[in-house]
Design a protein around this motif. Structure first.
Motif, PDB file in Angstrom:
ATOM      1  N   ARG A   1       0.966  -1.117   0.049  1.00  9.15           N
ATOM      2  CA  ARG A   1      -0.060   0.072  -0.070  1.00  9.15           C
ATOM      3  C   ARG A   1       0.859   1.307   0.032  1.00  9.15           C
ATOM      4  O   ARG A   1       1.674   1.201   1.063  1.00  9.15           O
ATOM      5  CB  ARG A   1      -0.716  -0.042   1.313  1.00  9.15           C
ATOM      6  CG  ARG A   1      -1.829   1.385   1.425  1.00  9.15           C
ATOM      7  CD  ARG A   1      -2.887   1.120   2.076  1.00  9.15           C
ATOM      8  NE  ARG A   1      -4.033   0.274   1.766  1.00  9.15           N
ATOM      9  CZ  ARG A   1      -4.791  -0.669   2.609  1.00  9.15           C
ATOM     10  NH1 ARG A   1      -4.981  -0.235   3.656  1.00  9.15           N
ATOM     11  NH2 ARG A   1      -5.551  -1.668   1.980  1.00  9.15           N
ATOM     12  N   LEU A   2       0.577   1.965  -1.212  1.00 13.76           N
ATOM     13  CA  LEU A   2       1.665   3.075  -1.050  1.00 13.76           C
ATOM     14  C   LEU A   2       0.877   4.592  -1.060  1.00 13.76           C
ATOM     15  O   LEU A   2      -0.158   4.725  -1.548  1.00 13.76           O
ATOM     16  CB  LEU A   2       2.328   2.768  -2.559  1.00 13.76           C
ATOM     17  CG  LEU A   2       3.198   1.902  -3.056  1.00 13.76           C
ATOM     18  CD1 LEU A   2       3.574   1.729  -4.449  1.00 13.76           C
ATOM     19  CD2 LEU A   2       4.339   1.876  -2.056  1.00 13.76           C
ATOM     20  N   ARG A   3       1.673   5.546  -0.582  1.00 14.33           N
ATOM     21  CA  ARG A   3       1.127   6.882  -0.761  1.00 14.33           C
ATOM     22  C   ARG A   3       1.097   7.326  -1.690  1.00 14.33           C
ATOM     23  O   ARG A   3       1.968   7.220  -2.537  1.00 14.33           O
ATOM     24  CB  ARG A   3       1.999   7.644   0.573  1.00 14.33           C
ATOM     25  CG  ARG A   3       1.425   8.986   0.682  1.00 14.33           C
ATOM     26  CD  ARG A   3       2.400   9.984   1.779  1.00 14.33           C
ATOM     27  NE  ARG A   3       1.816   9.221   2.913  1.00 14.33           N
ATOM     28  CZ  ARG A   3       2.458   9.018   3.968  1.00 14.33           C
ATOM     29  NH1 ARG A   3       3.655   8.897   3.735  1.00 14.33           N
ATOM     30  NH2 ARG A   3       1.911   8.693   5.008  1.00 14.33           N
ATOM     31  N   VAL A   4       0.031   8.198  -2.189  1.00 12.50           N
ATOM     32  CA  VAL A   4      -0.073   8.945  -3.582  1.00 12.50           C
ATOM     33  C   VAL A   4      -0.257  10.207  -3.088  1.00 12.50           C
ATOM     34  O   VAL A   4      -0.786  10.547  -1.926  1.00 12.50           O
ATOM     35  CB  VAL A   4      -0.981   8.476  -4.414  1.00 12.50           C
ATOM     36  CG1 VAL A   4      -0.785   7.023  -4.737  1.00 12.50           C
ATOM     37  CG2 VAL A   4      -2.125   8.380  -3.670  1.00 12.50           C
ATOM     38  N   PHE A   5       0.257  11.211  -4.013  1.00 14.93           N
ATOM     39  CA  PHE A   5      -0.024  12.751  -4.051  1.00 14.93           C
ATOM     40  C   PHE A   5      -0.904  13.257  -5.168  1.00 14.93           C
ATOM     41  O   PHE A   5      -0.867  12.668  -6.364  1.00 14.93           O
ATOM     42  CB  PHE A   5       1.407  13.317  -4.006  1.00 14.93           C
ATOM     43  CG  PHE A   5       2.265  12.938  -2.855  1.00 14.93           C
ATOM     44  CD1 PHE A   5       2.397  13.838  -1.978  1.00 14.93           C
ATOM     45  CD2 PHE A   5       3.048  11.786  -3.034  1.00 14.93           C
ATOM     46  CE1 PHE A   5       3.101  13.481  -0.841  1.00 14.93           C
ATOM     47  CE2 PHE A   5       3.846  11.405  -1.943  1.00 14.93           C
ATOM     48  CZ  PHE A   5       3.945  12.197  -0.590  1.00 14.93           C
ATOM     49  N   PRO A   6      -1.515  14.255  -5.113  1.00 20.37           N
ATOM     50  CA  PRO A   6      -2.348  14.839  -6.116  1.00 20.37           C
ATOM     51  C   PRO A   6      -1.191  15.434  -7.343  1.00 20.37           C
ATOM     52  O   PRO A   6      -0.190  15.644  -6.725  1.00 20.37           O
ATOM     53  CB  PRO A   6      -2.971  16.087  -5.563  1.00 20.37           C
ATOM     54  CG  PRO A   6      -3.046  15.885  -3.996  1.00 20.37           C
ATOM     55  CD  PRO A   6      -1.653  15.036  -3.663  1.00 20.37           C
ATOM     56  N   LEU A   7      -1.617  15.262  -8.313  1.00 23.00           N
ATOM     57  CA  LEU A   7      -0.701  15.700  -9.398  1.00 23.00           C
ATOM     58  C   LEU A   7      -0.200  17.216  -9.149  1.00 23.00           C
ATOM     59  O   LEU A   7      -1.148  17.832  -8.609  1.00 23.00           O
ATOM     60  CB  LEU A   7      -1.429  15.710 -10.976  1.00 23.00           C
ATOM     61  CG  LEU A   7      -1.167  14.238 -11.634  1.00 23.00           C
ATOM     62  CD1 LEU A   7      -2.116  14.221 -12.683  1.00 23.00           C
ATOM     63  CD2 LEU A   7       0.242  14.058 -11.736  1.00 23.00           C
TER      64      LEU A   7
END
Lengths: 364, 532, 328
Positions: B241-247
């Motif tokens: 499970r990986l953290r993502v960021f808004p573009l």
């Protein structure tokens, strides 16, 4: 060693020394996740055979045939390495060694017998669709459409009429363009076939080609084999897009569809805008995947993959369909009969662009 | 034994074999064929061609061998499990039959971490290729270990998100490989290294146990950092499970030229001390600055595809190039002395995120850089870098074809030691290879140094000997000057001894972990310096 | 003197309540003591209590990397006071964390974590030195980051001293703030507060602490910002924009004392739920995933050890003699 292998030697070496920079781009390697079937793995096979470091064996031969010729890898290659042609050239070695995968061998045998990959008498199919009156364009549907999707040819003729570009199936359509010979690695036979085809086409000044695979073969592969056509070849979407202003002023269908750029039409011939122009007139909404145009995915129908690795080919199509639209309710539209058939085999609702255009112009 | 003799023996220690005559699979692995096939639903191969494909990763040493028609020792078999149960079954077979298991992502490692030095079974994890929907509230995504980096990033971008992880191997590396080797991307200063992105891991231990590490908050020690970076020696990763960021909404580039490396380093240090977090920070050493050029507009240079090259381009020019290479890179000390005439050092910064914040951060960084005498080059160098950010990897083919060896060494050091590490590694490597360096992946307390080495020699034997001499000298210099063993490439075989030396008594802790999670020593034996 | 204290020698003494206090002065003394305990079949944390009162040495400051070597027995607040003379600080830790020794902060429920600009969590220390259950020394690299094998400091961080006992560490500091301001915002809902504040943190804002109070249908949040004058200005601007986009506005409310309550490590959804239940909170260590929250909120209690996750328990096998006392 054949001249073809020697000519492509720098291509094999470039990939063999490369840190797999197109690894993610190969549809076959994504569907059959083996390093041996990655672009890199396949080109290493070519390198080893070309440098005579390893004799060809069945597994290496299988790898050399595990390419659809979609050219997606070349999009991401700063060397612009032409992997498809290099692998297809290496397939010649598999023919010489009698190590072709079964699907390629049977295709060649069928072709040798009937001059097309389906073992069908194409002249009859063509005769049934010859124009009765004068036409503006001679249509070359391609044997795949004639045999597997004859209704599509009817759709083309009807749409062309409604666009003010009446077409009739050209007599020369009773011959295959020869792509299966090229993809199977029977390159001497292909050259011979292409020369004969060019001769047969010489009386046709202009030809409209339905199947992008055939169009690519005429426009790009023939010249690479030194065969010059006197015929001006256009794709069907080019002609229809030119005639779009003459299309009926019918409102777009109230539908959402996903669009797949067929590899031979897009990367092969650079035709991205024409099919979109047609599609956006025909339907209310068009969705596309994360990777499109030059970077778009492959439907798995090229390079004889459906015959040499049928399960992998269908998996390629399944993945691309999911990439275009994950929704099962949204159909995938493409301007390539082979791609559409692959989506169908993958269980995805799909239309050929021309079929959709017919429904639009008829308001159904 | 002389140093040279020991070094030339280094290559053969792992038993390069002719590509055309692989040894047959070991009897004990062949005997396990049925059990392996049963474990993975028949997805097992003993074919020579597959073994050849999995014999090497992207450790440049193997390229020297390929040039000579040799490959590293191949695995005896390859399996393609698709579920955690299947992985666990393979592990049980391996334990039962005492077979080495080599977890394999996409084979993009550059330290030999995927080499089957003891034969055994390569465990290709690419069938773990699912990408879940982005959980927008919690800003995370569940991803299979076999997903290729670029595929993941494109999917995320399509729905308005980014992982923020852009290693130069993104086209050819997998999520599992990133985690196994503690990868860092080019934008790590903003988004962190892969360990900062992992919220939870899915893995199968060398005991065959399947586990999912908990997300914070939880009580007790965190198992994830003990598995991340283990390079297949403790477990096989199946997902994360990986953290993502808004573009990012905005992006600002800025280039500066400093009178020296020291001034450029000071500028980076002060930027981070100020609390600024540029997504990209890259300082090129003087020759790299001159070599890479001032940036300018990224242009598409015309290329002749390899297959379309003329006979002259195919054979005569490469032959000439090989001769020139021998005469120049074969005398690296002279080349390295010559580069001392260059002094200036170029810095590239890129801020991204909320547009106004990115601009404000850029203004603050610009003030600092100008105060330190940096010449403002505007945005062109940064934009040019972005357009060519992965190009360096494509150069490998030409360099190897030109008869050289080429490799990179990435290490990290606290600010007090960075410049000394740079000077000492440069000096130590100079007799063996032409040396370039840039500084990136910066932190408030230090940064990474990324050396590029290119060398040659009279013949293949000399080239390989120099390659080994180079690594020994460069790593020893780095560690003795206060650097570490690796910042983001991992250890594999290449740095195994250096890691064990650097760990000191801590090596026993690593060995104890190995014994706990892989009691039979089947998981990727020999890597990280852990014996089988 | 008790027989155990006797066996342990000068590093141990009996306590008034009949226990034994072990106070080693360095790694060697601690390792020897562990061997003695093991030989006696005794356990730290059960038969003897560890004191780090002799591990209080503080080394010179490395001004460039803003780090210094600190004994594990040094209380963080005292360290911070001392750092001020060098123009440095340990940064925005929670008040309860500041009362801990460095060792307890690293080993305990805080796991030694702090938030850095950008919202990532990282250990307060770079290099650490510890003695493991087998008496061997663990010393990690002082490089800022590494890919050289697993991060063995995870054996110590958050391990409650059950896998290894930290004796000293290289602490990472921040420049002493030149500006220290408070800004107050009023937001329409707890969800809006969480949206605005998580966005600001992700975009680089670095709040030292937040008082947040749900009042009559709105949420009032007072944030403390500290750093260079420019950094504080940039952070205040960013908070303003994030709050504005979430439908909030600046508010003139003065600082209110937050509730004095237990500290928890909590997730943002837990914070939101607590605010929705009308509970005021103080937030510290604001990161992308979790915060340290004081008040009535779900999360991991930070003032006392709680039961380990089952996976953490697997690691206790690394102490086969059980000399470090087993899981709390």
């Amino acid at each position: 060693m054949s001249d073809a292998l020697l000519r492509h030697a720098p291509a094999y070496t470039t990939c063999a020394y490369c840190p797999k920079m197109c690894r993610f781009a190969c549809p076959v390697a994504e569907a059959a996740p083996s390093e041996s079937l990655s672009t890199w793995g396949k080109m290493v096979a070519g390198h080893l055979v070309q440098t005579q470091q390893r004799p060809l064996d069945e597994d290496a031969a299988r790898a050399l045939h595990a390419c659809t010729g979609c050219m997606r890898c070349s999009t991401f290659c700063k060397h612009e390495n032409q992997v498809g042609p290099a692998l297809f050239a290496a397939r010649g070695a598999t023919v010489e060694a009698g190590l072709q995968p079964r699907g390629a061998a049977t295709t060649l045998a069928t072709f040798t017998q009937s001059q097309n990959p389906f073992g069908r008498e194409l002249a009859t199919l063509v005769a049934a669709r010859r124009a009765l009156g004068p036409v503006k364009f001679q249509l070359f549907p391609g044997c795949s459409a004639l045999v597997k999707a004859p209704a599509l040819v009817d759709d083309v003729l009807e749409v062309a009429r409604r666009f003010g570009a009446p077409m009739g199936v050209a007599r020369v359509s009773s011959r295959c363009c020869g792509y299966p010979l090229y993809a199977a690695g029977a390159h001497d036979a292909f050259r011979e076939h292409a020369a004969a085809m060019a001769d047969a086409m010489s009386h046709v000044p202009e030809l409209t080609v339905l199947d992008p695979g055939c169009a690519l073969t005429f426009l790009k592969v023939y010249p690479a084999f030194g065969v010059k056509l006197q015929t001006r070849v256009h794709t069907l979407v080019e002609v229809l897009a030119d005639h779009l202003p003459h299309a009926p002023a019918t409102p777009p269908l109230d539908e959402v569809v996903g669009y797949h750029d067929a590899c031979h039409l897009g990367r092969g011939l650079g035709q991205y805008d024409q099919p979109r122009a047609l599609l956006h007139r025909a339907v209310r909404q068009v969705t596309e995947g994360a990777s499109v145009r030059r970077e778009g995915g492959c439907a798995g129908g090229g390079g004889l993959l459906p015959r040499t690795m049928p399960d992998v080919a269908v998996e390629v199509a399944r993945r691309q369909a999911a990439e275009v639209t994950p929704s099962p309710d949204v159909a995938v539209v493409t301007a390539c009969p082979t791609s559409r058939r692959m989506f169908e085999r993958a269980g995805k609702k799909s239309y050929d662009l021309v079929t959709l255009l017919r429904r639009w112009t008829e308001g159904t | 034994m002389s140093t040279d003799a020991r070094l030339s023996g280094l290559g053969s220690r792992w038993g390069a074999v002719p590509a055309g005559a692989l040894p047959p699979p070991r009897a004990k692995v062949l005997a396990a064929k049925g059990a392996l096939a049963e474990a993975v639903g028949g997805r097992v191969s003993f074919s020579d061609f597959d073994r050849l494909s999995y014999a090497r990763d992207l450790w440049p040493l193997a390229l020297l061998w390929i040039r000579q028609g040799k490959v590293p020792p191949p695995p005896d078999a390859i399996v393609w499990p698709g579920t955690e149960d299947e992985v666990a079954r393979v592990v049980r077979v391996a334990r039962d039959k005492r077979l080495a298991l080599i977890p394999y992502g996409a084979g993009s490692g550059v330290c030999g971490g995927a080499w089957a030095i003891h034969g055994g079974v390569t465990l290709d994890l690419k069938r773990f290729d699912s990408i879940g929907p982005v959980d927008e509230a919690r800003r995370c995504v569940d991803v299979g270990a076999g997903v290729m980096g670029e595929t993941l990033e494109r999917k995320l971008n399509f729905s308005g998100w980014t992982l923020g992880h852009f290693p130069s191997s993104i086209y050819c590396s997998s999520v599992g490989g990133w985690i196994a080797a503690r990868s860092a991307g080019q934008l790590s200063s903003r988004y962190g290294k892969i360990e900062d992105m992992v919220l939870s891991l899915r893995a199968v231990l060398g005991t065959g146990e399947q586990l999912i590490t908990p997300e914070r908050p939880f009580s007790g020690p965190d198992l994830a950092p003990l598995l991340i970076g283990s390079e297949g020696t403790l477990c096989a990763f199946t997902g994360a499970r990986l953290r993502v960021f808004p573009l990012p909404e905005g992006r600002v580039f800025h280039g500066f030229e400093f009178a020296s490396v020291e001034e450029g380093l000071e500028a980076i240090r002060l930027v981070f001390r100020e609390g600024l977090r540029p997504a990209v920070v890259r300082l090129y050493d003087p020759f790299d600055t001159a070599f890479v050029g001032k940036g300018g507009k990224a242009r598409h240079a015309p290329v002749t595809p390899p297959s379309l090259r003329s006979a002259m381009e195919r054979s005569f020019l490469p032959m000439m190039l090989r001769q020139v290479t021998k005469q120049t890179l074969g005398r690296p000390k002279v080349m390295n002395q010559l580069q001392r005439v260059f002094r200036k050092s170029r810095l590239i910064l890129m801020f991204e995120g909320e547009a106004k914040r990115a601009e404000a951060d850029d203004r603050a960084a610009t003030m600092l850089c100008r105060k330190l005498g940096g010449d403002d080059l505007g945005e062109a160098p940064g934009r040019a870098w972005l357009a060519r950010r992965y190009d360096v990897s494509y150069r490998m083919s030409r360099l190897i074809d030109a008869g050289t060896f080429a490799d990179t060494m990435e290490i990290a050091a606290p600010w007090e030691r960075v410049h000394e590490v740079y000077e000492r590694v440069h000096a130590a490597a100079s007799p063996y290879a032409f040396v370039l360096c840039h500084f990136s992946h910066a932190y408030a307390d230090g940064c990474s140094l990324y050396f590029s080495f290119v060398g040659s020699g009279g013949d293949e034997q000399e080239i390989e000997q120099r390659y080994h001499q180079l690594w020994r000298a460069a790593l020893a210099a780095a560690v003795s000057a206060g650097g570490n063993v690796s910042h983001h490439h991992g250890v594999g075989l290449l740095k195994a001894q250096a890691l064990q030396d650097a760990l000191g008594d801590g090596r026993h802790a690593l060995a104890a972990l190995k014994a706990l999670f892989d009691p039979d020593g089947v998981m990727n034996p020999g890597k990280l310096g852990l014996s089988s | 003197m008790s027989s155990l204290a006797d066996a342990l020698g000068p590093v141990a003494r009996d306590t008034a309540d009949g226990g034994v206090l072990l106070a080693p002065g360095d790694e060697r003394a601690l390792a020897n003591a562990l061997h003695v305990l093991a030989d006696q079949g005794a356990r730290l944390n059960r038969d003897a209590t560890l004191s780090r009162e002799r591990l209080t040495e503080v080394g010179p400051v490395e001004p460039r990397s803003m780090t210094l070597e600190v004994g594990a027995g040094v209380v963080l607040q005292r360290l911070d006071d001392r750092l001020r003379t060098f123009g440095l600080t340990v940064g925005p830790l929670s008040p309860s964390a500041m009362q801990l020794t460095l060792g307890d902060f690293l080993e305990g429920p805080f796991a030694g974590l702090r938030a850095i600009p950008g919202g990532r969590l990282e250990p307060l220390c770079t290099r650490l030195v510890a003695v493991l259950a087998d008496g061997r020394r663990l010393e990690t690299s002082e490089a800022p980051r590494s890919a050289a094998g697993p991060d063995l400091s995870a054996l110590v961080l958050g391990g409650h001293g059950r896998l290894g006992v930290v004796t000293r560490a290289r602490v990472r500091c921040f420049p002493l703030p030149e500006a220290d301001v408070r800004a107050t915002y009023s937001l329409p809902s707890p969800a809006a507060f969480v949206t605005a504040f998580t966005r600001a943190v992700a975009e680089g804002a670095w709040p030292w602490r937040v008082h947040v109070d749900p009042r009559s249908g709105r949420v009032v949040a007072e944030v403390r910002l500290a750093g260079s004058a420019g950094a504080v200005e940039r952070d205040r601007d960013l908070f303003g924009r994030c709050v504005d986009e979430a439908g909030g506005r600046p508010s003139g409310d003065a600082e209110r004392e937050g509730p004095v309550a237990v500290s928890h490590e909590s997730t943002w959804p837990a914070v939101q739920a607590s605010l929705e239940a009308g509970r005021a909170l103080q937030l510290f260590r604001l990161s992308l995933g979790t915060v340290v929250a004081r008040g009535d909120v779900d999360g991991l209690r930070l003032d006392e050890p709680t039961a380990w996750s089952s996976l953490g328990g697997r690691l206790l096998a690394l102490d086969p003699r059980g000399v470090l006392g087993g899981a709390p």
